[in-house]
Design a protein around this motif. Structure first.
Motif, PDB file in Angstrom:
ATOM      1  N   PRO A  79       0.804  -1.226   0.000  1.00 19.69           N
ATOM      2  CA  PRO A  79       0.000   0.000   0.000  1.00 19.69           C
ATOM      3  C   PRO A  79       0.843   1.286   0.000  1.00 19.69           C
ATOM      4  O   PRO A  79       0.551   2.196  -0.790  1.00 19.69           O
ATOM      5  N   PRO A  80       1.890   1.398   0.828  1.00 14.23           N
ATOM      6  CA  PRO A  80       2.678   2.638   0.777  1.00 14.23           C
ATOM      7  C   PRO A  80       3.311   2.893  -0.589  1.00 14.23           C
ATOM      8  O   PRO A  80       3.362   4.039  -1.047  1.00 14.23           O
ATOM      9  N   VAL A  83       0.661   4.202  -2.844  1.00 19.02           N
ATOM     10  CA  VAL A  83       0.395   5.612  -2.524  1.00 19.02           C
ATOM     11  C   VAL A  83       1.468   6.511  -3.145  1.00 19.02           C
ATOM     12  O   VAL A  83       1.155   7.557  -3.719  1.00 19.02           O
ATOM     13  N   HIS A  89      -6.702   6.330  -2.299  1.00 20.20           N
ATOM     14  CA  HIS A  89      -7.998   5.705  -2.054  1.00 20.20           C
ATOM     15  C   HIS A  89      -8.629   6.314  -0.799  1.00 20.20           C
ATOM     16  O   HIS A  89      -8.071   6.228   0.277  1.00 20.20           O
ATOM     17  N   LYS A  95     -12.421   6.035   7.623  1.00 14.57           N
ATOM     18  CA  LYS A  95     -11.164   5.572   8.216  1.00 14.57           C
ATOM     19  C   LYS A  95     -10.184   6.712   8.496  1.00 14.57           C
ATOM     20  O   LYS A  95      -8.988   6.629   8.216  1.00 14.57           O
ATOM     21  N   PHE A  97      -8.382   9.264  11.387  1.00 13.16           N
ATOM     22  CA  PHE A  97      -7.747   8.923  12.655  1.00 13.16           C
ATOM     23  C   PHE A  97      -8.461   9.684  13.768  1.00 13.16           C
ATOM     24  O   PHE A  97      -8.234  10.882  13.951  1.00 13.16           O
ATOM     25  N   LEU A 108      -1.031  14.140   7.750  1.00  8.83           N
ATOM     26  CA  LEU A 108      -0.636  12.751   7.489  1.00  8.83           C
ATOM     27  C   LEU A 108      -1.021  12.316   6.078  1.00  8.83           C
ATOM     28  O   LEU A 108      -0.462  11.358   5.550  1.00  8.83           O
ATOM     29  N   TYR A 111       1.991  12.116   4.220  1.00  9.16           N
ATOM     30  CA  TYR A 111       3.051  11.353   4.892  1.00  9.16           C
ATOM     31  C   TYR A 111       4.000  10.738   3.871  1.00  9.16           C
ATOM     32  O   TYR A 111       5.217  10.760   4.033  1.00  9.16           O
ATOM     33  N   ARG A 112       3.431  10.181   2.791  1.00 10.48           N
ATOM     34  CA  ARG A 112       4.233   9.438   1.829  1.00 10.48           C
ATOM     35  C   ARG A 112       4.513  10.231   0.560  1.00 10.48           C
ATOM     36  O   ARG A 112       5.487  10.006  -0.131  1.00 10.48           O
ATOM     37  N   ARG A 155      -7.808  14.639   3.200  1.00 10.22           N
ATOM     38  CA  ARG A 155      -6.605  13.855   3.470  1.00 10.22           C
ATOM     39  C   ARG A 155      -6.087  13.225   2.183  1.00 10.22           C
ATOM     40  O   ARG A 155      -4.881  13.207   1.919  1.00 10.22           O
TER      41      ARG A 155
ATOM     42  N   ALA B 171       2.091   9.149  13.018  1.00  8.34           N
ATOM     43  CA  ALA B 171       1.796   7.870  12.360  1.00  8.34           C
ATOM     44  C   ALA B 171       1.587   6.785  13.412  1.00  8.34           C
ATOM     45  O   ALA B 171       0.708   5.934  13.258  1.00  8.34           O
ATOM     46  N   GLY B 181      -6.757   2.742   7.523  1.00  6.60           N
ATOM     47  CA  GLY B 181      -6.649   4.141   7.112  1.00  6.60           C
ATOM     48  C   GLY B 181      -5.193   4.572   7.033  1.00  6.60           C
ATOM     49  O   GLY B 181      -4.795   5.302   6.121  1.00  6.60           O
ATOM     50  N   ALA B 182      -4.396   4.100   7.980  1.00  4.58           N
ATOM     51  CA  ALA B 182      -2.975   4.455   7.975  1.00  4.58           C
ATOM     52  C   ALA B 182      -2.281   3.899   6.740  1.00  4.58           C
ATOM     53  O   ALA B 182      -1.517   4.593   6.069  1.00  4.58           O
ATOM     54  N   ALA B 183      -2.565   2.632   6.420  1.00  6.10           N
ATOM     55  CA  ALA B 183      -1.953   2.034   5.224  1.00  6.10           C
ATOM     56  C   ALA B 183      -2.337   2.830   3.980  1.00  6.10           C
ATOM     57  O   ALA B 183      -1.524   3.014   3.077  1.00  6.10           O
ATOM     58  N   LEU B 184      -3.572   3.321   3.954  1.00  3.61           N
ATOM     59  CA  LEU B 184      -4.054   4.020   2.757  1.00  3.61           C
ATOM     60  C   LEU B 184      -3.469   5.425   2.602  1.00  3.61           C
ATOM     61  O   LEU B 184      -3.573   6.016   1.531  1.00  3.61           O
ATOM     62  N   VAL B 185      -2.882   6.006   3.648  1.00  7.73           N
ATOM     63  CA  VAL B 185      -2.142   7.252   3.434  1.00  7.73           C
ATOM     64  C   VAL B 185      -0.658   6.959   3.215  1.00  7.73           C
ATOM     65  O   VAL B 185       0.153   7.876   3.127  1.00  7.73           O
ATOM     66  N   GLY B 186      -0.303   5.674   3.140  1.00  9.31           N
ATOM     67  CA  GLY B 186       1.070   5.324   2.810  1.00  9.31           C
ATOM     68  C   GLY B 186       1.955   5.088   4.021  1.00  9.31           C
ATOM     69  O   GLY B 186       3.177   5.084   3.912  1.00  9.31           O
ATOM     70  N   ILE B 187       1.345   4.892   5.192  1.00  5.95           N
ATOM     71  CA  ILE B 187       2.139   4.554   6.376  1.00  5.95           C
ATOM     72  C   ILE B 187       2.461   3.063   6.321  1.00  5.95           C
ATOM     73  O   ILE B 187       1.574   2.244   6.102  1.00  5.95           O
ATOM     74  N   ASP B 188       3.729   2.727   6.511  1.00  7.66           N
ATOM     75  CA  ASP B 188       4.154   1.330   6.530  1.00  7.66           C
ATOM     76  C   ASP B 188       3.877   0.799   7.941  1.00  7.66           C
ATOM     77  O   ASP B 188       4.631   1.064   8.876  1.00  7.66           O
TER      78      ASP B 188
END
Ligand SMILES: Nc1ncnc2c1ncn2[C@@H]1O[C@H](COP(=O)(O)OP(=O)(O)OP(=O)(O)O)[C@@H](O)[C@H]1O
Ligand SMILES: [Mg+2]
Lengths: 242, 291
Positions: A79-80, A83, A89, A95, A97, A108, A111-112, A155, B171, B181-188
């Motif tokens: 997934p990262p 992204v 998505h 979902k 935080f 965030l 973040y990536r 986001r 994160a 949700g974290a995975a979907l913003v690109g957090i590993d």
């Protein structure tokens, strides 16, 4: 907006299969999203729409078939990594935080990807959603449903998406907010963003989309120009139950 | 009741000082629980390992425990990171209950390895300042405990800044409540799990260096502290960092006062009485868990 001949689409899905445990949910999906298009994916509860989105974004592993984004295969990517390529998505159920404040959630989002443009994109998102700007220090979990949906989209926009997948963004919103949501989607599309809109809100989705696909029991049962599907009473009745 | 106020005050003050280090041990436990949603059964064994590491650093390199604190914290961060990334994570294949069993297995391995290397004898460091006291008004305070208190507060402040001001800290908080949700913003997510485990383990290394001047080391010493830490975590609310620190201070005072009234060897009885009472009456913790 027809795909240009000879050019690969932004997102190209071929014979995609995926599922959970023993059960296969997606049973051979073919779908393509041309650059700049707004493509609607419609389908009833349990048709596999969310599974399709989760597979495209790497959360659910594909069992077979192919997914190519901007010419690159996503099969082996996490997934990262997906992204980083700009496939963003915005999931069903938001979902967000809940324990972070609005500003932190938005930050965030980058973040990536697009981290260096964070300040500029934050201003842009606040321009689109002034209600979020009034609530920067409020815990995201205490926002109203509509505000949480705005936050989830905001986001997503923070990552400067090349393709934005929206999973039922109008779910649980009041009729007035649903109207606002579709106006926003139309505006993002008009600004040049490629969008895959997954919805159960058939009439409004067909109204904003260029093309539409109907997902039934894990396969695409109908594809075509959104205008044609909306205009054909036979199609509307047999596929969309309208 | 029987004791003059300055004695009571002294007991409370020394209890608070000791409680901070208890809070530090609990902090690692509650952080891992809050983010990975597992009780890390290797926490006690890792604390023991850290105490031996500080002991060896003194014996072999002549490093004072306070001087060894920063290098050992770095070393244990890396150790914790790798253990989560290479052992616990892969071995549990995403299943939380497997993760729990893996930490249990890990603790058995660590404890037995230390038993094999160091035997079951208890060892103490003889440091000139171990028993030193400072006078604050009428109250005598232990210098090592005072240092432990100060370092813990400093560390808590650092952690607060990390958690609220940096992308990594945010994160960590995001993963704690919303993995997908974290995975979907690109957090590993696997990386964040390992960072969190590493921070928890680094806290143990610091706690070990703060405890060593006044405590003995044996292959099972960590468990005594972790039992107290469990009480604190339950008291402060599972997963709550502030709760762990406040709970630690509270437990330190309880221990110190019950030591005063019932004698040193019974000092911990008060703690477990509270543990049971909290479990019976307020399972979400005294300080309102952010569930
Ligand atoms: N994590 C999961 N584990 C097992 N089965 C799942 C999981 N998620 C979804 N399913 C099953 O997969 C099927 C398709 O679900 P999916 O969420 O993709 O449908 P959907 O089209 O998004 O429905 P809705 O419109 O209600 O959101 C359903 O039968 C569902 O029960
Ligand atoms: Mg769905």
């Amino acid at each position: 907006m027809a795909p240009r001949k000879g050019w690969p689409a932004m997102l190209e899905i071929k014979a995609l299969e995926a599922g959970y445990g023993e059960t296969l949910i997606l049973r051979g999906i073919d779908l393509s999203i041309p650059e700049g298009a707004l493509v609607a994916v419609l389908g009833a509860n349990g048709a596999g729409k969310t599974t399709l989105n989760m597979t495209v974004s790497g959360v659910v592993r594909p069992r077979g078939g192919e997914i190519r984004f901007a010419g690159q295969s996503l099969a082996a990517l996490s997934p990262p990594e997906i992204v980083s390529l700009g496939l963003i998505h915005v999931p069903e159920g938001r979902k967000i935080f809940p324990n972070l404040n609005v500003r932190e959630v938005l930050e965030l989002g980058s973040y990536r990807r697009a981290r260096t443009n964070r300040a500029r994109n934050l201003e842009r998102v606040f321009g689109i959603f002034p209600r979020l700007k009034e609530r920067t220090r409020q815990a995201a979990g205490t926002l109203s449903g509509g505000e949480q949906q705005m936050l989830a989209i905001g986001r997503g926009l923070m990552a400067e998406p090349r393709l934005l997948i929206l999973d039922e963004p109008s779910l649980g919103l009041s009729p007035l907010l649903v109207e606002e949501m579709f106006t926003l989607i139309r505006r993002l599309h008009a600004d040049g963003l490629t969008i895959m809109l997954v919805e159960q809100n058939v009439a409004q989705s067909l109204d904003v989309a260029d093309q539409a696909h109907v997902l039934e029991n894990g396969v695409i049962s109908l594809s075509g120009a959104a205008r044609d599907i909306a205009a054909d009473p036979e199609l509307r009745r047999s596929y969309l139950g309208l | 009741m029987g004791y003059p106020p300055e004695i009571l005050l002294e007991a409370v003050a020394n209890g608070l000082l000791m409680g901070a280090v208890y809070g530090l041990v609990a902090l690692g436990l509650t952080l891992v629980y809050g983010v990975l949603h597992i009780i890390n059964f290797a926490h006690g064994a890792l604390l023991t390992l850290a105490m031996y590491a500080a002991f060896v650093a003194h014996g072999a390199f002549g490093l004072d425990p306070y001087a060894a604190m920063i290098p050992l914290a770095g070393l244990f961060f890396v150790l914790g990171y790798l253990v989560q990334r290479l052992v616990i994570g892969p071995a549990s294949r995403g299943d939380d209950s497997n993760m729990l069993l893996v930490t249990l297995g890990l603790s058995i391995i660590i404890e037995n390895a230390m038993l094999a290397i160091f035997r079951s004898d208890t060892m103490t460091l003889r440091l000139p300042y171990a028993m030193s006291m400072v006078e604050l008004g009428d109250v005598l305070l232990s210098v090592p405990r005072l240092i432990g208190f100060g370092v813990t507060l400093l560390l808590a402040a650092l952690l607060f800044v990390l958690m609220t001001r940096t992308d990594t800290g945010r994160a960590i908080r995001a993963v704690a409540k919303e993995r997908t949700g974290a995975a979907l913003v690109g957090i590993d997510v696997a990386h964040i799990y390992a960072v969190t485990f590493g921070i928890g383990t680094a806290c143990l290394a610091i706690a070990a260096c703060l405890l060593l001047p006044s405590f003995y080391v044996s292959p099972r010493v960590g468990n005594a502290f972790v039992l107290v830490a469990f009480t604190i975590v339950v008291l402060g609310g599972m997963g709550s960092v502030t709760g762990a620190l406040l709970g630690g201070l509270f437990i330190g005072v309880v221990e110190s006062l019950s030591g005063l009234y019932f004698g040193d060897s019974l000092g911990q009885i008060g703690i477990f009485l509270i543990f049971i009472l909290v479990l019976l009456l307020r399972p979400t913790g005294l300080f309102g868990a952010r569930a």
